[in-house]
Design an enzyme around this catalytic site. Structure first.
Site, PDB file in Angstrom:
ATOM      1  N   LYS A 219       0.839  -1.194   0.000  1.00  0.00           N
ATOM      2  CA  LYS A 219       0.000   0.000   0.000  1.00  0.00           C
ATOM      3  C   LYS A 219       0.883   1.257   0.000  1.00  0.00           C
ATOM      4  O   LYS A 219       0.701   2.156  -0.803  1.00  0.00           O
ATOM      5  CB  LYS A 219      -0.917  -0.023   1.229  1.00  0.00           C
ATOM      6  CG  LYS A 219      -1.819   1.173   1.348  1.00  0.00           C
ATOM      7  CD  LYS A 219      -2.762   1.024   2.540  1.00  0.00           C
ATOM      8  CE  LYS A 219      -3.508   2.324   2.784  1.00  0.00           C
ATOM      9  NZ  LYS A 219      -4.403   2.254   3.947  1.00  0.00           N
ATOM     10  N   GLU A 225      10.593  -4.689   4.385  1.00  0.00           N
ATOM     11  CA  GLU A 225      10.644  -6.102   3.973  1.00  0.00           C
ATOM     12  C   GLU A 225      10.298  -6.249   2.500  1.00  0.00           C
ATOM     13  O   GLU A 225      10.986  -6.926   1.736  1.00  0.00           O
ATOM     14  CB  GLU A 225       9.635  -6.932   4.797  1.00  0.00           C
ATOM     15  CG  GLU A 225       9.987  -7.117   6.255  1.00  0.00           C
ATOM     16  CD  GLU A 225       9.363  -6.068   7.144  1.00  0.00           C
ATOM     17  OE1 GLU A 225       9.131  -4.926   6.665  1.00  0.00           O
ATOM     18  OE2 GLU A 225       9.115  -6.363   8.328  1.00  0.00           O
ATOM     19  N   GLY A 280      -4.854  -2.118   5.325  1.00  0.00           N
ATOM     20  CA  GLY A 280      -4.107  -3.287   4.837  1.00  0.00           C
ATOM     21  C   GLY A 280      -4.828  -4.597   5.094  1.00  0.00           C
ATOM     22  O   GLY A 280      -4.998  -5.426   4.198  1.00  0.00           O
ATOM     23  N   ARG A 281      -5.291  -4.795   6.336  1.00  0.00           N
ATOM     24  CA  ARG A 281      -5.914  -6.076   6.683  1.00  0.00           C
ATOM     25  C   ARG A 281      -7.339  -6.188   6.146  1.00  0.00           C
ATOM     26  O   ARG A 281      -7.992  -7.212   6.331  1.00  0.00           O
ATOM     27  CB  ARG A 281      -5.863  -6.294   8.193  1.00  0.00           C
ATOM     28  CG  ARG A 281      -6.494  -5.200   9.016  1.00  0.00           C
ATOM     29  CD  ARG A 281      -6.110  -5.323  10.483  1.00  0.00           C
ATOM     30  NE  ARG A 281      -6.567  -4.199  11.298  1.00  0.00           N
ATOM     31  CZ  ARG A 281      -5.936  -3.041  11.424  1.00  0.00           C
ATOM     32  NH1 ARG A 281      -4.828  -2.816  10.728  1.00  0.00           N
ATOM     33  NH2 ARG A 281      -6.396  -2.086  12.198  1.00  0.00           N
ATOM     34  N   GLU A 366      -4.862  -7.146  15.224  1.00  0.00           N
ATOM     35  CA  GLU A 366      -4.364  -5.834  14.831  1.00  0.00           C
ATOM     36  C   GLU A 366      -5.495  -4.809  14.924  1.00  0.00           C
ATOM     37  O   GLU A 366      -5.256  -3.633  15.183  1.00  0.00           O
ATOM     38  CB  GLU A 366      -3.802  -5.898  13.401  1.00  0.00           C
ATOM     39  CG  GLU A 366      -2.855  -4.761  13.090  1.00  0.00           C
ATOM     40  CD  GLU A 366      -2.131  -4.948  11.762  1.00  0.00           C
ATOM     41  OE1 GLU A 366      -1.391  -5.927  11.624  1.00  0.00           O
ATOM     42  OE2 GLU A 366      -2.322  -4.116  10.865  1.00  0.00           O
ATOM     43  N   HIS A 397      -5.340 -33.944  17.462  1.00  0.00           N
ATOM     44  CA  HIS A 397      -4.248 -34.819  17.897  1.00  0.00           C
ATOM     45  C   HIS A 397      -3.133 -34.024  18.556  1.00  0.00           C
ATOM     46  O   HIS A 397      -2.028 -34.524  18.710  1.00  0.00           O
ATOM     47  CB  HIS A 397      -3.728 -35.625  16.703  1.00  0.00           C
ATOM     48  CG  HIS A 397      -4.786 -36.527  16.147  1.00  0.00           C
ATOM     49  ND1 HIS A 397      -4.900 -37.847  16.506  1.00  0.00           N
ATOM     50  CD2 HIS A 397      -5.827 -36.258  15.321  1.00  0.00           C
ATOM     51  CE1 HIS A 397      -5.959 -38.371  15.895  1.00  0.00           C
ATOM     52  NE2 HIS A 397      -6.539 -37.421  15.173  1.00  0.00           N
ATOM     53  N   LYS A 517       8.087  -0.906  12.508  1.00  0.00           N
ATOM     54  CA  LYS A 517       8.717  -0.456  11.269  1.00  0.00           C
ATOM     55  C   LYS A 517       9.842   0.539  11.589  1.00  0.00           C
ATOM     56  O   LYS A 517      10.913   0.494  11.010  1.00  0.00           O
ATOM     57  CB  LYS A 517       7.685   0.174  10.330  1.00  0.00           C
ATOM     58  CG  LYS A 517       6.692  -0.837   9.733  1.00  0.00           C
ATOM     59  CD  LYS A 517       5.758  -0.211   8.691  1.00  0.00           C
ATOM     60  CE  LYS A 517       4.782  -1.241   8.118  1.00  0.00           C
ATOM     61  NZ  LYS A 517       3.924  -0.755   7.050  1.00  0.00           N
TER      62      LYS A 517
HETATM   63  C1  G6Q Z   1      -2.500  -3.832   8.029  1.00  0.00           C
HETATM   64  C2  G6Q Z   1      -1.252  -3.255   8.505  1.00  0.00           C
HETATM   65  C3  G6Q Z   1       0.000  -3.947   8.019  1.00  0.00           C
HETATM   66  C4  G6Q Z   1       0.364  -3.637   6.577  1.00  0.00           C
HETATM   67  C5  G6Q Z   1       1.787  -4.109   6.314  1.00  0.00           C
HETATM   68  C6  G6Q Z   1       2.229  -3.864   4.892  1.00  0.00           C
HETATM   69  O1  G6Q Z   1      -3.600  -3.426   8.313  1.00  0.00           O
HETATM   70  O2  G6Q Z   1      -1.222  -1.902   8.264  1.00  0.00           O
HETATM   71  O3  G6Q Z   1      -0.080  -5.337   8.182  1.00  0.00           O
HETATM   72  O4  G6Q Z   1      -0.535  -4.235   5.708  1.00  0.00           O
HETATM   73  O5  G6Q Z   1       2.657  -3.478   7.204  1.00  0.00           O
HETATM   74  O6  G6Q Z   1       2.148  -2.529   4.561  1.00  0.00           O
HETATM   75  P1  G6Q Z   1       2.264  -2.083   3.069  1.00  0.00           P
HETATM   76  O7  G6Q Z   1       1.161  -2.680   2.283  1.00  0.00           O
HETATM   77  O8  G6Q Z   1       2.232  -0.582   3.077  1.00  0.00           O
HETATM   78  O9  G6Q Z   1       3.599  -2.591   2.568  1.00  0.00           O
END
Ligand code: G6Q
Length: 556
Positions: A219, A225, A280-281, A366, A397, A517
């Site tokens: 996003k 990463e 994001g989520r 989150e 199990h 981050k």
């Molecule tokens: C989700 C969070 C987090 C995010 C990641 C990746 O709600 O904000 O999990 O999706 O940190 O972020 P980017 O999509 O910006 O790389």
């Protein structure tokens, strides 16, 4: 009741939750039924299994095996009304800035609104934009799937690698696994998220770069990463293909950050956009789901969106007493704050849903892992439970022992389907027999007398007693389809939202993630520096970093 120390802070116009008469009524009511057993609840009301259920968008929810009676439901619904749930639902669907700390809307429901709907945000109808991106995705997906979009050397794309993390990974990978049955099998999908190079190296091992398409999914397009892995992937691809220009055929981006994407070297025509009002989520049904659409095709992707939308409509319109997300959300509040359950297990009896618990961990924890109210006051009640789980029957199990006889109380969500996508003899009946039997055993247990009646040695009786009274929900659907998956995800999204409204927290921010981050960037700079800089952390962190530096130097 859990009581966390109160630290004060600004007051909302809403009375503190635990002092609210509707909450107090639940406290009283809980006292009156705290000693009741599910055996008793069913004995008092033998038909409750026929009554305490609700159905929507192809999902049937049986919530009768919770430690509740009619009065509990009445009081929980009363609490929802008093906490302004109807108004908050409207506010979310209308695009109000309900993510108050980030001052933005949480309008993921617009991502699955049908073409022709109208949702105005800041004077602009967002629905045509949403559908324009969906069309762009569909055109691209058809071209790749149909062999019209070829790699740099003219070979067909056979491997998709999605590079993203958190919300830009967990939704797509969960849905890809969940809908594998509907995938075009000559196209493989890999998901790389971890900055541990092993993730990328193993995902690309043996792949032919000429047949591999990378989706850089971020996003913000600033996530350490993802950008690190994307750069490494580009180096891997260009090294095999021997030409920088090959990036144009082997890299596309999903992002809201057009500048960042261009800087990376991906053309605007190869970027699939979304908007800051998509968290994001909550983004797997946006362009973040591009890898999924490539795998299952645009038709199935749209069917999944229809499932989301059907649940949205139900959440928005159904009376709360029959509203699946509202009921599940309120039951989660009941289990967390009144029964003091600190965790919640999600147990899908479907191998395709193996990543569903991990996906729900992010969605739930989150969103609602917060310790202050919207106004910043410390809460004096427990918020999000810890969510965990594994598919059945595997979990039976291993950790089910604790679910049946351990000391913590773990409410469970069982999820099952009436038809198998891979019917093999009577295996599906066996699978579902296990699901039904587990819900029954958890609820009713086995008394000492029943154990003795089986002729058990007296010394073993105590060990073989199952107290029961473990609450659970059961979700049943006809078949795992794209539509059903969409409805299931939307059900949990809205249940999480309902919980957040009761707890008066911002379910759409994630300051804890932002902290991670920042911290990593500072420490990474210290590890990268050639000269050992003066370390200014605490003594433990300093010692760990020094030891790491030393052993890193000495390693072959
Ligand atoms: C989700 C969070 C987090 C995010 C990641 C990746 O709600 O904000 O999990 O999706 O940190 O972020 P980017 O999509 O910006 O790389």
């Amino acid at each position: 009741m859990s009581h966390l120390p109160s630290r004060g802070g600004p007051q909302t116009d809403r009375p503190t939750l635990t002092r609210h008469p509707a909450w107090q009524a639940l406290v009283e009511h809980h006292r009156s039924i705290a000693d009741s057993h599910l055996r008793q609840f069913f004995a008092d009301d033998p038909e409750r299994g026929e009554r305490l259920n609700a159905e929507a968008a192809g999902l049937y929810l049986d919530y009768s095996k919770n430690r509740i009676n009619n009065e509990t439901i009445r009081l929980l619904l009363d609490l929802a009304g008093n906490c302004g749930l109807p108004e908050r639902i409207d506010a979310m669907f209308c695009g109000d800035a309900i993510n108050t700390t980030e001052k933005r809307a949480a309008l993921h429901t617009a991502l699955r609104a049908p073409a022709g709907a109208c949702i105005v945000l800041d004077g602009v109808d967002v629905v045509p934009e949403v559908h324009a991106v969906l069309d762009q995705m569909a055109t691209f997906a058809d071209a790749v799937r149909g062999g019209l979009w070829l790699g740099h050397t003219g070979k067909r794309i056979r491997h998709i690698v999605n590079i993203g993390i958190g919300g830009s990974d967990l939704g797509p990978v969960m849905a890809y696994e969940a809908l594998k049955h509907y995938c075009q099998r000559n196209l493989s999908c890999q998901f790389v998220s971890n900055v541990d190079a092993t993730d990328l190296v193993e995902a690309t091992r043996g792949l032919d770069a000429a047949e591999t398409l990378f989706i850089v999914c971020s996003k913000t397009f600033t996530t350490l990463e993802t950008l690190t892995n994307a750069k490494a992937a580009r180096a891997w691809s260009v090294a095999q293909l021997g030409d920088e220009h090959s990036v144009a055929r082997h890299f596309v981006a999903v992002s809201t950050n057009a500048e960042g994407v261009a800087e990376f070297g991906i053309a605007p025509t190869s970027m699939f956009g979304f908007w800051d009002w998509v968290g994001g989520r909550y983004s797997m049904d946006s362009a973040v789901g591009l890898s999924l659409m490539l795998a299952i095709g645009p038709g199935h992707f749209r069917a999944m969106l229809d499932g989301f939308h059907a649940m949205d409509e139900h959440f928005r319109g159904a009376p709360f007493g029959q509203n699946l997300p509202v009921l599940m959300g309120l039951l989660a509040v009941w289990n967390t704050d009144f029964l003091e359950a600190q965790t919640q297990a999600v147990l899908p009896y479907d191998q395709y849903l193996k990543r569903f618990p991990a996906y729900l961990q992010q969605l739930t924890m989150e969103s609602n892992g917060k310790h202050v109210t919207q106004a910043g006051a410390r809460v004096d009640y427990a918020t999000s439970p810890i969510v965990w789980g594994e598919p059945g029957t595997n979990g039976q199990h291993s950790f089910y022992q604790l679910l049946h006889q351990g000391t913590p109380l773990v409410p469970c969500d069982f999820i099952g389907f009436c038809q198998s996508l891979n019917p093999l003899d009577s295996q599906h009946d066996l699978l579902m027999a296990n699901l039904f039997a587990q819900t029954e055993a958890m609820a009713f247990g086995k008394t000492a007398d029943e154990v003795r009646a089986e002729g058990t040695d007296e010394a073993l009786v105590a060990h073989r007693v199952f107290e029961g009274n473990r609450p659970s929900n059961t979700l049943l659907a006809e078949r795992l389809t794209p539509f059903t998956l969409g409805a299931l995800v939307a059900l949990y999204e809205h249940s999480v939202f309902t919980q957040g409204v009761i707890w008066d927290i911002d379910s759409f921010d994630q300051w804890g993630v932002e902290l991670g981050k920042l911290l990593a960037q500072q420490t990474a700079a210290e590890l990268a520096s050639a000269r050992a800089p003066t370390l200014t952390h605490d003594s433990s962190t300093n010692a760990l970093i020094r030891r790491y530096r030393q052993l890193r130097k000495e390693s072959p």
